[in-house]
Design an enzyme around this catalytic site. Structure first.
Site, PDB file in Angstrom:
ATOM      1  CD  GLU A 190      10.523  -7.300  -0.563  1.00 43.93           C
ATOM      2  OE1 GLU A 190       9.610  -7.654  -1.338  1.00 43.93           O
ATOM      3  OE2 GLU A 190      10.702  -7.841   0.546  1.00 43.93           O
TER       4      GLU A 190
ATOM      5  CG  HIS B 283      17.138 -15.969   4.829  1.00 45.39           C
ATOM      6  ND1 HIS B 283      16.390 -16.908   4.182  1.00 45.39           N
ATOM      7  CD2 HIS B 283      16.250 -15.099   5.371  1.00 45.39           C
ATOM      8  CE1 HIS B 283      15.096 -16.629   4.340  1.00 45.39           C
ATOM      9  NE2 HIS B 283      14.991 -15.539   5.048  1.00 45.39           N
TER      10      HIS B 283
END
Ligand SMILES: Cc1ncc(C[n+]2csc(CCOP(=O)(O)OP(=O)(O)O)c2C)c(N)n1
Length: 640
Positions: free
Chosen positions: A379, A446
């Site tokens: 990322e 998540h």
């Protein structure tokens, strides 16, 4: 080489006189900056570090502008907003570092990717010290460049120490160049104190990279002759090492060589020195005479974002279809890509696989592999790459697979993308897609809705739609807006919320809340899944006449809509899915008490989730989520 050396010698005098505050010396390392930059074409980018004065002089940046920059004055490159070499300039194709060292390696990837995208035969050179190679950014950037065949020249200046840390405590392989093998990348070791070797080898490598695009890692062996910065000294450096490297001084040795070959004479050298010294004095005088920087608060605030005037685009026809939230995002993206050929979409598994939520399904076939790019799992490197794309004129959308994973790319967002326009007026034309939120039993990693990590950072825009119509129009605007936009997409809404949405392209503005319900009893202010929770409760309690605001955009925030609603109802409940402390509900509450105190008939109520990580199993998650409390708190405030 003589010019940066003489400038530095002057700076050391100014430092002792207290006329400049800090100096990172590159004395003894000039052959690398000057040699590498000399091998670049004038329109090729270079990304220097804090010791690379030679990059700036070789690119012929006027000295008074450098001096002015170091004194924080207007003729510098940052209007007094950032110090030393922390700036970029498109005029000279120099993209300076941010203090965090590593991110610029990924930025170089992005610049090179833009060249590759436009099929230009250009290379990009980026510098790091050997200390910086220990950062994950180094690994990520080299890996990305290798996987994508990006012509980036990674230049490691191995100068023996990273601050006080010697190389043997920094890494445990013989040569940093050996790491090239691990990335599937060509690498070289070059004597960084020998300008002839630097220039001849790098120019050959650079030329071959232009013809046969690929990344190359070069380790320049050199030595830092002075302290990390002047004040820190060199006590920890063994005397013999300094003596050894002093004999390898790049300027003295070249001088000897040129004299012995009869190419230069002592007189010519002395004359050249005089000319440079005169130039330094003249330019220093210009900078000294420049007045100290001042600015209005208005101008400071204005420069945090690139100016962008919202262009309203209405759908061309009245055609509509009922689609899900997820389809609306996909349509917004697809139509944005159709209108902007200069836009690249990057993310993990976004190409053939269509993304884990299938939002980009079919994009690869429609837009091709140059525009739809699967990324490695990195990322930080990819967000830095997006920054580099923007610097080199290409827009991008980056899909974070789950917004939780943005923490691995946090540094470039809050330190590079957010601050770059304020620092040197470079925009970061990047949309970060953030699939977020709980209610889907996905556990602590998540389920987060982490908008508060970003709403508190000036320079970012944060958008958070709750309905398909808004999601599509706001996505279109996010792509048009040249600033960094974090676009939050609640996963629980993806397939559960449907709405009639125009099939054509249209835009919706940022900073405008939607008035979902009108009523006089209480203002309910919320966004994302909170809007649907509130609607559910309000539908079940039709006796409560609430004024329901869906914020849609958190930065910019529609303060006017909030204040108008509170002034009308006198009571307010702010509902937020994230844990309470430090969330945007707290700031909205503070704003209301500052601006609407006299209008309030009840204490402001914030309803938010509990102060724990987000649990996995349903009962625990339900207990965690703010939704459970909202109905009771609403009744209480209405009855107050
Ligand atoms: C992420 C981060 N950690 C720590 C620092 C503090 N710091 C600035 S420069 C530096 C040493 C860098 O060493 P190296 O990369 O070898 O470059 P050199 O200074 O030797 O040229 C350190 C530790 C920083 N700026 N950023």
């Amino acid at each position: 080489m003589l010019k940066p050396r003489l400038i530095e010698e002057k700076m050391l005098i100014l430092l002792r006189q207290g006329r400049i505050s800090k100096w990172f010396s590159g004395i003894g390392q000039e052959a690398i900056s000057v040699g590498v930059t000399s091998c670049l074409q004038s329109d090729e980018y270079v990304l220097p570090m804090h010791r690379n004065l030679g990059v700036f002089t070789t690119k012929e940046v006027p000295l008074f502008r450098l001096f002015s920059q170091w004194q924080g004055k207007k003729s510098g490159f940052t209007k007094g907003r950032d110090r030393s070499f922390h700036f970029g300039t498109q005029e000279y194709k120099i993209i300076g570092m941010i203090s965090h060292l590593g991110p610029q390696l990924g930025v170089a990837d992005g610049i090179a990717l833009a060249h590759q995208f436009r099929k230009e035969k250009k290379i990009t050179a980026v510098f790091t010290g050997e200390g910086g190679t220990s950062e994950g950014d180094f690994h990520e950037a080299l890996n990305i460049a290798s996987v994508w065949d990006l012509p980036v020249l990674f230049c490691v200046e191995n100068n023996g120490y990273g601050l006080s840390t010697p190389t043997r405590e920094q890494y445990n392989c013989e040569n940093i160049a050996d790491r090239g093998k691990g990335y599937g990348m060509e690498s070289h070791i070059i004597d960084g104190n020998n300008i002839i070797e630097v220039y001849s080898k790098v120019s050959e490598i650079a030329e071959s990279m232009r013809e046969n695009p690929r990344p190359v890692l070069i380790e320049f062996k050199t030595f830092r002759m002075r302290g990390h910065e002047e004040a820190s000294g060199t006590k920890y450096v063994p005397e013999e090492l300094l003596d050894f490297w002093e004999k390898k001084d790049p300027i003295e040795n070249l001088k000897k060589h040129l004299l012995s070959e009869g190419i230069l004479t002592e007189e010519k050298i002395a004359h050249q020195e005089e000319l440079i010294k005169a130039e330094i004095s003249e330019h220093l005088k210009m900078a000294d005479e420049e007045e100290a920087t001042s600015s209005s608060l208005e101008d400071e605030l204005k420069d945090v974002y690139q100016e962008f005037e919202y262009k309203e685009t209405l759908p061309e026809t009245t055609q509509k279809e009922e689609i899900r939230f997820i389809d609306a995002i996909s349509q917004g993206l697809r139509q944005g890509m159709q209108r902007n050929e200069n836009l690249i979409l990057m993310g993990q598994d976004v190409a053939d696989y269509g993304g884990v939520f299938k939002i980009t399904e079919g994009f690869l076939e429609e837009f091709g592999k140059e525009r739809i790019k699967n990324t490695p799992i990195c990322e930080s490197g990819i967000i830095s790459t997006a920054m580099g794309l923007s610097i080199n004129g290409v827009k991008s959308v980056v899909e974070l697979q789950f917004s939780d994973f943005v923490s691995s790319g946090f540094n470039p967002i809050v330190n590079y993308l957010a601050k770059v326009h304020y620092r040197w007026n470079q925009n970061a034309d990047v949309v970060l897609r953030m699939p977020c939120g709980a209610g889907v039993q996905a556990g602590p990693f998540h389920s987060q809705t982490n908008e508060a990590w970003f709403t508190k950072t000036p320079g970012l825009k944060v958008i958070y739609p709750a309905f398909p119509y808004d999601a599509k129009g706001l996505m279109a605007n996010a792509i048009e807006d040249p600033n960094p936009v974090l676009f939050f997409e609640h996963k629980a809404l993806y397939r559960s919320i449907r709405q009639e949405v125009p099939t054509d392209y249209y835009t919706l503005p940022f900073g405008k809340a939607a008035h979902i319900k009108k009523g006089d009893d209480v203002s309910v202010i919320t966004y994302g899944a909170g809007v649907h929770w509130a609607m559910e409760v309000l539908n079940e309690n039709s006796n409560i006449k609430a004024d329901l605001l869906d914020l849609r955009s958190l930065q910019p925030l529609d303060k006017e809509a909030i204040f108008n609603s509170v002034k009308k109802t006198g009571k307010v409940i702010i509902l937020q899915e994230d844990s309470l402390f430090g969330g945007i509900a707290s700031d909205i509450s503070a704003m209301i008490s500052e601006e609407c105190f006299e209008f309030l008939d009840a204490p402001i109520k914030r309803v938010a989730s509990k102060e724990t990580p987000i649990p996995f199993s349903k009962n625990l998650e339900d207990q965690y989520l703010a939704k459970a409390e909202f109905a009771t708190e609403l009744e209480k405030i209405v009855a107050y």
